[in-house]
Write a protein that holds these residues in place. Sequence first.
Motif, PDB file in Angstrom:
ATOM      1  N   GLY A   1      58.577  29.279  34.662  1.00  0.00           N
ATOM      2  CA  GLY A   1      58.351  29.659  33.240  1.00  0.00           C
ATOM      3  C   GLY A   1      57.374  28.896  32.546  1.00  0.00           C
ATOM      4  N   GLU A   2      56.631  28.030  33.630  1.00  0.00           N
ATOM      5  CA  GLU A   2      55.528  27.258  32.767  1.00  0.00           C
ATOM      6  C   GLU A   2      54.008  27.730  33.427  1.00  0.00           C
ATOM      7  OE1 GLU A   2      56.392  23.223  34.308  1.00  0.00           O
ATOM      8  OE2 GLU A   2      57.797  22.992  32.654  1.00  0.00           O
ATOM      9  N   ARG A   3      54.168  28.737  34.409  1.00  0.00           N
ATOM     10  CA  ARG A   3      52.942  29.211  34.982  1.00  0.00           C
ATOM     11  C   ARG A   3      52.064  30.320  34.232  1.00  0.00           C
ATOM     12  NH1 ARG A   3      56.029  30.066  40.704  1.00  0.00           N
ATOM     13  NH2 ARG A   3      56.198  27.861  41.358  1.00  0.00           N
ATOM     14  N   ARG A   4      52.676  30.884  32.922  1.00  0.00           N
ATOM     15  CA  ARG A   4      52.049  32.181  32.501  1.00  0.00           C
ATOM     16  C   ARG A   4      50.478  31.971  32.030  1.00  0.00           C
ATOM     17  NH1 ARG A   4      57.005  33.474  28.707  1.00  0.00           N
ATOM     18  NH2 ARG A   4      58.667  33.776  30.085  1.00  0.00           N
ATOM     19  N   ARG A   5      50.299  30.832  31.410  1.00  0.00           N
ATOM     20  CA  ARG A   5      48.834  30.742  31.255  1.00  0.00           C
ATOM     21  C   ARG A   5      47.943  30.656  32.582  1.00  0.00           C
ATOM     22  NH1 ARG A   5      48.338  27.417  25.351  1.00  0.00           N
ATOM     23  NH2 ARG A   5      49.849  29.009  24.122  1.00  0.00           N
ATOM     24  N   ASP A   6      48.432  29.684  33.290  1.00  0.00           N
ATOM     25  CA  ASP A   6      47.597  29.380  34.492  1.00  0.00           C
ATOM     26  C   ASP A   6      47.425  31.091  35.286  1.00  0.00           C
ATOM     27  OD1 ASP A   6      47.590  26.348  34.920  1.00  0.00           O
ATOM     28  OD2 ASP A   6      49.763  27.011  34.492  1.00  0.00           O
ATOM     29  N   LEU A   7      48.446  31.727  35.234  1.00  0.00           N
ATOM     30  CA  LEU A   7      48.377  32.851  35.980  1.00  0.00           C
ATOM     31  C   LEU A   7      47.421  33.760  35.376  1.00  0.00           C
ATOM     32  CD1 LEU A   7      52.157  33.592  36.756  1.00  0.00           C
ATOM     33  CD2 LEU A   7      50.243  33.359  38.287  1.00  0.00           C
ATOM     34  N   ILE A   8      47.560  33.887  33.582  1.00  0.00           N
ATOM     35  CA  ILE A   8      46.477  34.680  33.140  1.00  0.00           C
ATOM     36  C   ILE A   8      44.853  34.089  33.431  1.00  0.00           C
ATOM     37  CG2 ILE A   8      45.605  34.911  30.738  1.00  0.00           C
ATOM     38  CD1 ILE A   8      48.335  34.655  29.882  1.00  0.00           C
ATOM     39  N   ASP A   9      44.792  33.046  33.634  1.00  0.00           N
ATOM     40  CA  ASP A   9      43.687  32.464  33.988  1.00  0.00           C
ATOM     41  C   ASP A   9      43.084  32.876  35.291  1.00  0.00           C
ATOM     42  OD1 ASP A   9      41.199  30.445  33.930  1.00  0.00           O
ATOM     43  OD2 ASP A   9      42.077  29.667  35.300  1.00  0.00           O
ATOM     44  N   LEU A  10      43.907  32.930  36.291  1.00  0.00           N
ATOM     45  CA  LEU A  10      43.566  33.459  37.572  1.00  0.00           C
ATOM     46  C   LEU A  10      43.517  34.796  37.667  1.00  0.00           C
ATOM     47  CD1 LEU A  10      45.921  31.374  39.816  1.00  0.00           C
ATOM     48  CD2 LEU A  10      43.726  30.869  39.332  1.00  0.00           C
ATOM     49  N   PHE A  11      43.917  35.735  36.815  1.00  0.00           N
ATOM     50  CA  PHE A  11      43.926  36.972  36.683  1.00  0.00           C
ATOM     51  C   PHE A  11      42.348  37.414  35.952  1.00  0.00           C
ATOM     52  CE2 PHE A  11      48.388  37.532  37.701  1.00  0.00           C
ATOM     53  CZ  PHE A  11      48.197  38.496  38.847  1.00  0.00           C
ATOM     54  N   ASP A  12      41.959  36.548  35.015  1.00  0.00           N
ATOM     55  CA  ASP A  12      40.826  36.673  34.320  1.00  0.00           C
ATOM     56  C   ASP A  12      39.705  36.396  35.381  1.00  0.00           C
ATOM     57  OD1 ASP A  12      41.948  37.348  32.135  1.00  0.00           O
ATOM     58  OD2 ASP A  12      41.728  35.446  31.159  1.00  0.00           O
ATOM     59  N   ARG A  13      39.854  35.359  35.970  1.00  0.00           N
ATOM     60  CA  ARG A  13      38.849  35.100  36.844  1.00  0.00           C
ATOM     61  C   ARG A  13      38.749  35.967  38.252  1.00  0.00           C
ATOM     62  NH1 ARG A  13      36.847  29.487  36.500  1.00  0.00           N
ATOM     63  NH2 ARG A  13      38.088  28.289  35.011  1.00  0.00           N
ATOM     64  N   GLY A  14      40.045  36.487  38.520  1.00  0.00           N
ATOM     65  CA  GLY A  14      39.943  37.631  39.744  1.00  0.00           C
ATOM     66  C   GLY A  14      39.272  38.878  38.995  1.00  0.00           C
ATOM     67  N   TYR A  15      39.542  38.908  37.938  1.00  0.00           N
ATOM     68  CA  TYR A  15      38.563  40.311  37.263  1.00  0.00           C
ATOM     69  C   TYR A  15      37.057  40.063  37.473  1.00  0.00           C
ATOM     70  CZ  TYR A  15      36.198  43.273  33.988  1.00  0.00           C
ATOM     71  OH  TYR A  15      35.330  44.069  33.248  1.00  0.00           O
ATOM     72  N   TRP A  16      36.545  39.088  36.988  1.00  0.00           N
ATOM     73  CA  TRP A  16      35.009  38.580  37.226  1.00  0.00           C
ATOM     74  C   TRP A  16      34.806  38.401  38.787  1.00  0.00           C
ATOM     75  CZ3 TRP A  16      32.393  39.954  33.707  1.00  0.00           C
ATOM     76  CH2 TRP A  16      32.646  39.951  32.302  1.00  0.00           C
ATOM     77  N   TYR A  17      35.634  37.854  39.526  1.00  0.00           N
ATOM     78  CA  TYR A  17      35.343  38.036  40.977  1.00  0.00           C
ATOM     79  C   TYR A  17      35.220  39.425  41.416  1.00  0.00           C
ATOM     80  CZ  TYR A  17      35.925  37.445  46.266  1.00  0.00           C
ATOM     81  OH  TYR A  17      35.936  37.969  47.383  1.00  0.00           O
ATOM     82  N   LYS A  18      35.989  40.296  41.082  1.00  0.00           N
ATOM     83  CA  LYS A  18      36.126  41.700  41.759  1.00  0.00           C
ATOM     84  C   LYS A  18      34.766  42.303  41.072  1.00  0.00           C
ATOM     85  CE  LYS A  18      40.325  42.644  40.476  1.00  0.00           C
ATOM     86  NZ  LYS A  18      41.525  43.406  40.521  1.00  0.00           N
ATOM     87  N   ARG A  19      34.594  42.163  40.023  1.00  0.00           N
ATOM     88  CA  ARG A  19      33.114  42.953  39.425  1.00  0.00           C
ATOM     89  C   ARG A  19      32.035  42.226  40.150  1.00  0.00           C
ATOM     90  NH1 ARG A  19      32.226  43.887  33.305  1.00  0.00           N
ATOM     91  NH2 ARG A  19      30.148  44.735  34.503  1.00  0.00           N
ATOM     92  N   LEU A  20      32.022  40.986  40.171  1.00  0.00           N
ATOM     93  CA  LEU A  20      30.819  40.365  40.994  1.00  0.00           C
ATOM     94  C   LEU A  20      30.552  40.961  42.545  1.00  0.00           C
ATOM     95  CD1 LEU A  20      28.510  38.286  41.460  1.00  0.00           C
ATOM     96  CD2 LEU A  20      30.187  36.610  41.710  1.00  0.00           C
ATOM     97  N   HIS A  21      31.727  40.817  43.084  1.00  0.00           N
ATOM     98  CA  HIS A  21      31.914  41.532  44.662  1.00  0.00           C
ATOM     99  C   HIS A  21      31.339  43.036  44.736  1.00  0.00           C
ATOM    100  CE1 HIS A  21      33.833  42.628  48.398  1.00  0.00           C
ATOM    101  NE2 HIS A  21      33.330  41.320  48.741  1.00  0.00           N
ATOM    102  N   GLU A  22      31.702  43.818  43.538  1.00  0.00           N
ATOM    103  CA  GLU A  22      31.557  45.207  43.578  1.00  0.00           C
ATOM    104  C   GLU A  22      29.802  45.268  43.538  1.00  0.00           C
ATOM    105  OE1 GLU A  22      32.361  49.302  41.184  1.00  0.00           O
ATOM    106  OE2 GLU A  22      33.217  47.440  40.352  1.00  0.00           O
ATOM    107  N   HIS A  23      29.535  44.649  42.332  1.00  0.00           N
ATOM    108  CA  HIS A  23      27.735  44.567  42.331  1.00  0.00           C
ATOM    109  C   HIS A  23      27.257  44.257  43.555  1.00  0.00           C
ATOM    110  CE1 HIS A  23      24.530  44.428  39.396  1.00  0.00           C
ATOM    111  NE2 HIS A  23      24.089  43.182  39.979  1.00  0.00           N
ATOM    112  N   HIS A  24      27.679  42.946  44.128  1.00  0.00           N
ATOM    113  CA  HIS A  24      26.891  42.403  45.249  1.00  0.00           C
ATOM    114  C   HIS A  24      27.042  43.706  46.514  1.00  0.00           C
ATOM    115  CE1 HIS A  24      25.720  39.357  47.917  1.00  0.00           C
ATOM    116  NE2 HIS A  24      26.611  39.703  48.861  1.00  0.00           N
TER     117      HIS A  24
END
Length: 226
Positions: A173-196
């Motif tokens: 129950g204490e992980r929600r904000r951390d998970l949101i941060d990881l999914f946000d960073r995951g989005y940018w990772y996937k965009r960068l990987h696609e561009h690369h």
Amino acid sequence: MAHGPPAGPRTRLGELVRSFPAAGLVLSRYGFSGELQEEDTTLEEFARQRGVPAGRLLGELGRVAEVSLGEPPPESFLALAGVHEWVDELFLPHQEALLEQNIPLAAELLERVYEGQRRHIGVEEEILLPVYARAGRIPGGDPELYTNEHRKMLQILEHFRQALPRLEEKAPGERRRDLIDLFDRGYWYKRLHEHHDNRERNILYPTLDRVTGEEERRELIARCAP
């Protein structure tokens, strides 16, 4: 046979990038972001807005078209792009494990992504980029662009590697904000990987095909194969 870009001064950017994906790599040097509002802008208007002569922009697009629109040889460096697909396919179950808060599995899959990405980057920087340098300057394909994207992708993955052990120590129950941060960073990772991936498929690998002979190409591909 030389190829010209499927573009003229009045070509709209959205149409150009859809028919000629490598064009986005050239246009991004001048601030093109691919946003919806840019799609109806013509090449001539874009050049004027950025203070770039339209002829120069068309010349750079033509230079990249010569590289990216040619017919690949039977044995092509494009075969190495399969590593990108493998990374994408592995990153997805990592995120699914995160969604289910199965942190040990997410960490295990992330480690495979990280090691695969790190090895692929090492191969490119140690073996391929020195050969690529033979081609000289290519708009949207400077060697520093590849190494900078490599560094950014590894930085994001390293953040994940450090965050997951801390996440496991918390109650679900204490992980929600951390998970949101990881999914946000995951989005940018996937965009960068696609561009690369786009940059490598349309500039790096076709250029390597052009500057190597059949025997050297076969030897280099064998050295780089996972």
